[in-house]
Design a protein around this motif. Structure first.
Motif, PDB file in Angstrom:
ATOM      1  N   ASP A 299       6.154   4.673  -4.366  1.00 11.62           N
ATOM      2  CA  ASP A 299       5.070   5.368  -3.977  1.00 11.62           C
ATOM      3  C   ASP A 299       5.594   6.900  -3.842  1.00 11.62           C
ATOM      4  O   ASP A 299       6.672   7.239  -3.558  1.00 11.62           O
ATOM      5  CB  ASP A 299       4.617   4.845  -2.815  1.00 11.62           C
TER       6      ASP A 299
ATOM      7  N   ASP B 225       3.169  10.324  -1.989  1.00  5.69           N
ATOM      8  CA  ASP B 225       2.095  11.025  -1.123  1.00  5.69           C
ATOM      9  C   ASP B 225       1.493  12.020  -2.244  1.00  5.69           C
ATOM     10  O   ASP B 225       0.159  12.337  -2.057  1.00  5.69           O
ATOM     11  CB  ASP B 225       2.341  11.893   0.039  1.00  5.69           C
TER      12      ASP B 225
ATOM     13  N   ASP C 250       1.436  -2.489   0.889  1.00  3.61           N
ATOM     14  CA  ASP C 250       2.116  -1.713   1.872  1.00  3.61           C
ATOM     15  C   ASP C 250       1.437  -0.889   2.591  1.00  3.61           C
ATOM     16  O   ASP C 250       1.987  -0.151   3.584  1.00  3.61           O
ATOM     17  CB  ASP C 250       3.322  -0.928   0.963  1.00  3.61           C
ATOM     18  N   SER C 251      -0.236  -1.023   2.547  1.00  5.75           N
ATOM     19  CA  SER C 251      -0.891  -0.169   3.386  1.00  5.75           C
ATOM     20  C   SER C 251      -1.777  -0.977   4.073  1.00  5.75           C
ATOM     21  O   SER C 251      -2.183  -2.222   3.647  1.00  5.75           O
ATOM     22  CB  SER C 251      -1.228   0.994   2.380  1.00  5.75           C
TER      23      SER C 251
ATOM     24  N   ARG D 194      -4.814  -0.642   4.389  1.00  5.59           N
ATOM     25  CA  ARG D 194      -6.304  -0.827   3.498  1.00  5.59           C
ATOM     26  C   ARG D 194      -6.113  -1.976   2.592  1.00  5.59           C
ATOM     27  O   ARG D 194      -6.807  -2.673   2.241  1.00  5.59           O
ATOM     28  CB  ARG D 194      -6.838   0.308   2.668  1.00  5.59           C
TER      29      ARG D 194
ATOM     30  N   LYS E  18       4.799   2.367   2.053  1.00  9.32           N
ATOM     31  CA  LYS E  18       4.148   2.948   3.160  1.00  9.32           C
ATOM     32  C   LYS E  18       4.432   1.603   4.268  1.00  9.32           C
ATOM     33  O   LYS E  18       3.950   1.878   5.487  1.00  9.32           O
ATOM     34  CB  LYS E  18       2.834   3.353   3.262  1.00  9.32           C
TER      35      LYS E  18
ATOM     36  N   ARG F 184       5.432   2.283   7.984  1.00  6.56           N
ATOM     37  CA  ARG F 184       4.226   3.052   8.939  1.00  6.56           C
ATOM     38  C   ARG F 184       3.346   2.025   9.361  1.00  6.56           C
ATOM     39  O   ARG F 184       2.854   1.879  10.412  1.00  6.56           O
ATOM     40  CB  ARG F 184       3.651   4.142   8.158  1.00  6.56           C
ATOM     41  N   THR F 185       3.069   1.265   8.070  1.00  4.11           N
ATOM     42  CA  THR F 185       1.843   0.183   8.527  1.00  4.11           C
ATOM     43  C   THR F 185       2.336  -0.967   9.466  1.00  4.11           C
ATOM     44  O   THR F 185       1.409  -1.401  10.114  1.00  4.11           O
ATOM     45  CB  THR F 185       1.590  -0.386   7.004  1.00  4.11           C
TER      46      THR F 185
ATOM     47  N   ASP G 170       0.913  -0.139  12.829  1.00  2.00           N
ATOM     48  CA  ASP G 170      -0.375   0.141  13.062  1.00  2.00           C
ATOM     49  C   ASP G 170      -0.999  -0.945  13.802  1.00  2.00           C
ATOM     50  O   ASP G 170      -0.820  -2.296  13.517  1.00  2.00           O
ATOM     51  CB  ASP G 170      -0.976  -0.018  11.617  1.00  2.00           C
TER      52      ASP G 170
END
Length: 178
Positions: free
Chosen positions: A15, A17, A126-127, A129, A148, A151-152, A155
């Motif tokens: 991925d 950004d 990976d996120s 959403r 990601k 980081r996810t 969350d």
């Protein structure tokens, strides 16, 4: 029918950004293409559900998105894999469409196209959403720590009972044991 739904960027390929804006920028995550091929060879249908807001933002056009996806499909074929369908949302983040994850529109399209209830179907992202969209239609959510994912994982809104794996290959290994 055994089906798995995958996000693209951060799950199958690296991925960025700054978005994946060309076929040259599409670089598979080691082992991901082979994981899809192993699933295919064991009778799994593999479907892609991806936000591609770079189209809506004007960063690249549909011809470029098609070329990126063609590279992915060709790369999969070289290792004996395939995607059964590609669903994507081309709209920008501020769109009111129902297909941009975390909304479940892409998943409802998959349900309709394949005439399947997605309850319990594995969905890999990976996120947050990605996972929220899958969970909205009852999918079993899988978080990969590629893209990601690290980081996810932290969350607080991570859907409960989300299974966490280092990468797509590890998920395929687990699913193929069942």
């Amino acid at each position: 029918m055994k089906m798995i739904i995958l996000d693209r960027d951060g799950v199958i390929n690296q991925d960025s950004d700054q978005f994946i804006k060309s076929p040259e920028e599409w670089i598979p995550i080691p082992g991901s293409l082979e994981a899809i091929a192993r699933l295919n060879q064991s009778g799994w249908r593999v479907v892609l559900a991806s936000n591609q807001s770079g189209v809506g933002r004007g960063l690249f056009g549909m011809d470029t998105l098609n070329a990126i996806n063609a590279k992915m499909v060709e790369s999969l074929a070289q290792v004996g894999g395939r995607l059964d369908a590609i669903f994507f949302c081309p709209h920008a983040a501020d769109s009111t469409c129902d297909c941009r994850k975390p909304k479940p529109g892409l998943f409802k399209q998959i349900e309709s196209r394949f005439n399947i209830d997605l309850t319990g179907v594995p969905m890999v992202g990976d996120s947050l959403r990605d996972l929220q969209a899958g969970r909205a239609v009852g999918c079993q959510t899988y978080l990969v720590l590629t893209g990601k994912g690290e980081r996810t994982r932290e969350d607080p809104e991570l859907p409960p009972d989300t299974l966490i794996f280092p990468d797509l290959s590890a998920i395929a290994d687990t699913l193929l044991l069942d």
